[in-house]
Design a protein around this motif. Sequence first.
Motif, mmCIF file in Angstrom:
data_model
loop_
_atom_site.group_PDB
_atom_site.id
_atom_site.type_symbol
_atom_site.label_atom_id
_atom_site.label_comp_id
_atom_site.label_asym_id
_atom_site.label_seq_id
_atom_site.Cartn_x
_atom_site.Cartn_y
_atom_site.Cartn_z
ATOM 1 N N ASP A 142 6.119 -41.343 -12.210
ATOM 2 C CA ASP A 142 7.065 -42.358 -12.679
ATOM 3 C C ASP A 142 6.688 -43.029 -14.002
ATOM 4 O OD1 ASP A 142 7.225 -41.829 -9.884
ATOM 5 O OD2 ASP A 142 8.546 -43.547 -9.629
ATOM 6 N N PRO A 143 5.423 -43.460 -14.178
ATOM 7 C CA PRO A 143 5.091 -44.179 -15.419
ATOM 8 C C PRO A 143 5.370 -43.354 -16.675
ATOM 9 C CG PRO A 143 3.370 -44.483 -13.790
ATOM 10 C CD PRO A 143 4.280 -43.433 -13.249
ATOM 11 N N TYR A 144 4.934 -42.098 -16.684
ATOM 12 C CA TYR A 144 5.107 -41.296 -17.898
ATOM 13 C C TYR A 144 6.533 -40.763 -18.041
ATOM 14 C CZ TYR A 144 0.225 -41.796 -18.959
ATOM 15 O OH TYR A 144 -0.997 -42.330 -19.300
ATOM 16 N N LEU A 145 7.215 -40.566 -16.942
ATOM 17 C CA LEU A 145 8.633 -40.198 -17.030
ATOM 18 C C LEU A 145 9.440 -41.324 -17.674
ATOM 19 C CD1 LEU A 145 9.253 -38.474 -13.581
ATOM 20 C CD2 LEU A 145 9.159 -37.374 -15.838
ATOM 21 N N LYS A 146 9.111 -42.561 -17.316
ATOM 22 C CA LYS A 146 9.822 -43.689 -17.912
ATOM 23 C C LYS A 146 9.485 -43.820 -19.391
ATOM 24 C CE LYS A 146 11.090 -48.521 -17.363
ATOM 25 N NZ LYS A 146 11.073 -49.723 -16.504
ATOM 26 N N ALA A 171 0.544 -37.508 -15.600
ATOM 27 C CA ALA A 171 1.164 -36.737 -16.679
ATOM 28 C C ALA A 171 1.508 -35.326 -16.215
ATOM 29 C CB ALA A 171 0.223 -36.691 -17.884
ATOM 30 N N TYR A 172 0.596 -34.719 -15.472
ATOM 31 C CA TYR A 172 0.808 -33.357 -14.967
ATOM 32 C C TYR A 172 2.032 -33.320 -14.051
ATOM 33 C CZ TYR A 172 -0.217 -28.909 -12.649
ATOM 34 O OH TYR A 172 -0.140 -27.634 -12.144
ATOM 35 N N ASN A 173 2.134 -34.298 -13.162
ATOM 36 C CA ASN A 173 3.279 -34.353 -12.248
ATOM 37 C C ASN A 173 4.591 -34.618 -12.984
ATOM 38 O OD1 ASN A 173 1.715 -33.868 -9.977
ATOM 39 N ND2 ASN A 173 1.390 -36.046 -9.540
ATOM 40 N N ALA A 174 4.488 -35.246 -14.153
ATOM 41 C CA ALA A 174 5.668 -35.477 -14.986
ATOM 42 C C ALA A 174 5.968 -34.288 -15.891
ATOM 43 C CB ALA A 174 5.465 -36.731 -15.837
ATOM 44 N N ASN A 175 5.106 -33.277 -15.832
ATOM 45 C CA ASN A 175 5.261 -32.070 -16.663
ATOM 46 C C ASN A 175 5.193 -32.397 -18.150
ATOM 47 O OD1 ASN A 175 5.519 -29.270 -16.945
ATOM 48 N ND2 ASN A 175 7.756 -29.390 -17.136
ATOM 49 N N ILE A 176 4.266 -33.285 -18.506
ATOM 50 C CA ILE A 176 4.032 -33.669 -19.895
ATOM 51 C C ILE A 176 2.596 -33.310 -20.269
ATOM 52 C CG2 ILE A 176 3.933 -35.586 -21.535
ATOM 53 C CD1 ILE A 176 6.020 -37.023 -19.831
ATOM 54 N N ASP A 177 2.415 -32.690 -21.422
ATOM 55 C CA ASP A 177 1.080 -32.307 -21.868
ATOM 56 C C ASP A 177 0.160 -33.524 -21.959
ATOM 57 O OD1 ASP A 177 1.871 -29.696 -22.052
ATOM 58 O OD2 ASP A 177 1.953 -29.631 -24.245
#
Length: 211
Positions: A142-146, A171-177
């Motif tokens: 949630d934090p990085y998706l937002k 970050a990994y769970n958000a699929n962000i490098d």
Amino acid sequence: MKKYILFDNDGVLVETEPLYYKASKRALKEFFDVDVSFEQYMKLMTDGKGVWLAAPNATKEQINIARNQRDKYYQDYLKTENLAIENIHKILEKLSKDYKMGIVTTSRRVDFEIIHKNRGITDFMEFVLCVEDYPKSKPHPDPYLKGAKLFNARKEEVIVVEDSQRGLISAYNANIDCVIVHNEFTKTQDFSKANYFINTLKELPRLLSSL
């Protein structure tokens, strides 16, 4: 091409993590006579379960009292200890010429404001997300998706800068490098899911320019 940077705060932009451990250890000993080891503390924090599990027989009311005192100890340390990371302003100024940046932290807003009072770091940021600003904390995505949503960015345009396993998994769970910056406090954690590694934050501009 990366256009946006989402920074973790503690251990990345300021050196606060040892102080949080110090305050938590002090409160656990004072209220529950529990000597939490560094290894035990790091496992609890990495799992996102909270340090109070180190006192399994504590009641909810006792934990609330101990937590409030821990937070006071932590704020006292924030006001008196050196939190600075070397050359942080020069690094952020350089990055700000090519990237938009934000902070995504699990810190409470009140602690964050104490940390960054007159520090100048937030001047380089588009926004700050604290623990009150998203539904579930790290290691949930949630934090990085937002953060990516606030930039109105595609995930492939964003990179996260972290120093902890919990933040990396978020970050990994958000699929962000995610790039991991070395921190002595978290160096034994599992960073196998990281995309990139740097020894210090000053290496970040060169890394990003090579992507």
